[in-house]
Design an enzyme around this catalytic site. Sequence first.
Site, PDB file in Angstrom:
ATOM      1  N   LYS A  38     -25.651  35.300 -14.135  1.00 49.70           N
ATOM      2  CA  LYS A  38     -27.277  35.623 -14.169  1.00 49.70           C
ATOM      3  C   LYS A  38     -27.620  36.942 -14.779  1.00 49.70           C
ATOM      4  CE  LYS A  38     -27.792  35.026  -9.582  1.00 49.70           C
ATOM      5  NZ  LYS A  38     -26.342  34.710  -9.077  1.00 49.70           N
ATOM      6  N   ARG A 113     -34.059  34.077  -2.914  1.00 48.04           N
ATOM      7  CA  ARG A 113     -32.734  33.570  -2.490  1.00 48.04           C
ATOM      8  C   ARG A 113     -33.067  32.684  -1.277  1.00 48.04           C
ATOM      9  NH1 ARG A 113     -29.481  37.993  -4.949  1.00 48.04           N
ATOM     10  NH2 ARG A 113     -27.372  37.526  -4.464  1.00 48.04           N
ATOM     11  N   ARG A 153     -15.184  41.104 -12.377  1.00 50.74           N
ATOM     12  CA  ARG A 153     -16.368  41.930 -12.599  1.00 50.74           C
ATOM     13  C   ARG A 153     -15.946  43.411 -12.312  1.00 50.74           C
ATOM     14  NH1 ARG A 153     -21.947  39.308 -10.432  1.00 50.74           N
ATOM     15  NH2 ARG A 153     -21.350  39.677  -8.414  1.00 50.74           N
ATOM     16  N   ARG A 186     -17.153  46.273  -7.235  1.00 51.26           N
ATOM     17  CA  ARG A 186     -18.123  46.297  -5.978  1.00 51.26           C
ATOM     18  C   ARG A 186     -17.377  45.827  -4.835  1.00 51.26           C
ATOM     19  NH1 ARG A 186     -23.274  43.002  -8.081  1.00 51.26           N
ATOM     20  NH2 ARG A 186     -23.178  42.321  -5.800  1.00 51.26           N
ATOM     21  N   ARG A 197     -21.015  35.223   0.746  1.00 50.15           N
ATOM     22  CA  ARG A 197     -21.799  35.446  -0.168  1.00 50.15           C
ATOM     23  C   ARG A 197     -22.387  33.867  -0.465  1.00 50.15           C
ATOM     24  NH1 ARG A 197     -20.695  39.767  -4.234  1.00 50.15           N
ATOM     25  NH2 ARG A 197     -22.717  39.291  -4.911  1.00 50.15           N
TER      26      ARG A 197
HETATM   27  P1  AMP Z   1     -26.304  40.567  -6.318  1.00 45.11           P
HETATM   28  O1  AMP Z   1     -26.340  42.210  -6.897  1.00 45.11           O
HETATM   29  O2  AMP Z   1     -27.473  39.906  -6.617  1.00 45.11           O
HETATM   30  O3  AMP Z   1     -25.213  40.052  -5.890  1.00 45.11           O
HETATM   31  O4  AMP Z   1     -27.042  41.174  -4.696  1.00 45.11           O
HETATM   32  C1  AMP Z   1     -26.383  42.003  -3.887  1.00 45.11           C
HETATM   33  C2  AMP Z   1     -26.681  42.053  -2.604  1.00 45.11           C
HETATM   34  O5  AMP Z   1     -28.106  42.556  -2.149  1.00 45.11           O
HETATM   35  C3  AMP Z   1     -26.435  40.594  -1.800  1.00 45.11           C
HETATM   36  O6  AMP Z   1     -25.329  40.163  -1.425  1.00 45.11           O
HETATM   37  C4  AMP Z   1     -27.619  40.902  -0.862  1.00 45.11           C
HETATM   38  O7  AMP Z   1     -27.110  41.578   0.234  1.00 45.11           O
HETATM   39  C5  AMP Z   1     -28.595  41.810  -1.385  1.00 45.11           C
HETATM   40  N1  AMP Z   1     -29.693  41.034  -2.046  1.00 45.11           N
HETATM   41  C6  AMP Z   1     -30.046  40.730  -3.246  1.00 45.11           C
HETATM   42  N2  AMP Z   1     -30.961  40.142  -3.725  1.00 45.11           N
HETATM   43  C7  AMP Z   1     -31.469  39.651  -2.386  1.00 45.11           C
HETATM   44  C8  AMP Z   1     -32.596  38.618  -1.947  1.00 45.11           C
HETATM   45  N3  AMP Z   1     -33.210  38.080  -3.041  1.00 45.11           N
HETATM   46  N4  AMP Z   1     -32.555  38.655  -0.704  1.00 45.11           N
HETATM   47  C9  AMP Z   1     -31.906  39.111   0.195  1.00 45.11           C
HETATM   48  N5  AMP Z   1     -30.807  39.790  -0.019  1.00 45.11           N
HETATM   49  C10 AMP Z   1     -30.655  40.205  -1.537  1.00 45.11           C
END
Ligand code: AMP
Length: 260
Positions: A38, A113, A153, A186, A197
């Site tokens: 994404k 989400r 990644r 990460r 996740r």
């Molecule tokens: P990502 O970089 O999109 O994988 O997001 C990393 C982390 O940020 C996720 O595992 C969540 O802990 C938090 N996060 C990101 N976007 C959201 C969202 N829309 N709602 C809740 N937590 C989020």
Amino acid sequence: MKPRTNAFERPSAKTPGNPDSKSNIGVILLLGPPGVGKGTQAISLSKVWGIPCISTGELLRSNVAKSMHLGREIREIMNRGELVPDSLINEMVASRIGEPDTARGYILDGFPRTLDQAIWLTERVTAPLVVHPIFAVRIHVGQSQLLRRITGRRHCPRCQATFNIYENRPRNEGFCDRDATALIHRPDDEEEILKTRLRLHDALTEPVIEHFKTHGLFVEVSGDGPIEWITQRILGAHELLTTALRARESHPVINEEHEP
Ligand code: AMP
């Protein structure tokens, strides 16, 4: 909910996704599990369309780095692979999408989400003074490909750029192309956390998808193949849906695989 068909100006160029600088692209939602690509697609599409990409994960990581107030609790939630509270995320998104560079639309990566976030966004985007149609794009790849993408990644802790040691290598191994910072894996990409996740994603995504099938335009594209192919699939799907939206009075539901 009725789409605002008058929100569109027809893109002048024939190439999909090559609109003139005045056309309204809409709100593009990139949905799919962690690692599906994404973030990479958000950046490519943002360049083609000239609209910002907004990643809630990135916003959180940079807010956490800056703010003691948000810091520890949120970082711990993220490190456990869990979701931060809807109210906090919605507030952050509200502030970002209120900025002037979103006037022609924007790409959301990692949001919504949950169903509550989806409902919040729909209400916000369809408020009387906002005229963006919503395009929800689900990207899917097979499980083994997904794991390869996540384990490969690498992330720049300074500028948030993402690379992949298999598919999108940095020019200098281990260092960011933009600012030469040492890349990291990460903490929430570690296998155990990743399982949380992925489980959360699987449990929460279907209601979000169902919501956008009836409150927006929905399309599913394959995330297999080179980055540019996937971008072309999304651009093609957007073109198709834009045309369908223009042609219909009531909102359509289109759900089909779109190949370049
Ligand atoms: P990502 O970089 O999109 O994988 O997001 C990393 C982390 O940020 C996720 O595992 C969540 O802990 C938090 N996060 C990101 N976007 C959201 C969202 N829309 N709602 C809740 N937590 C989020």
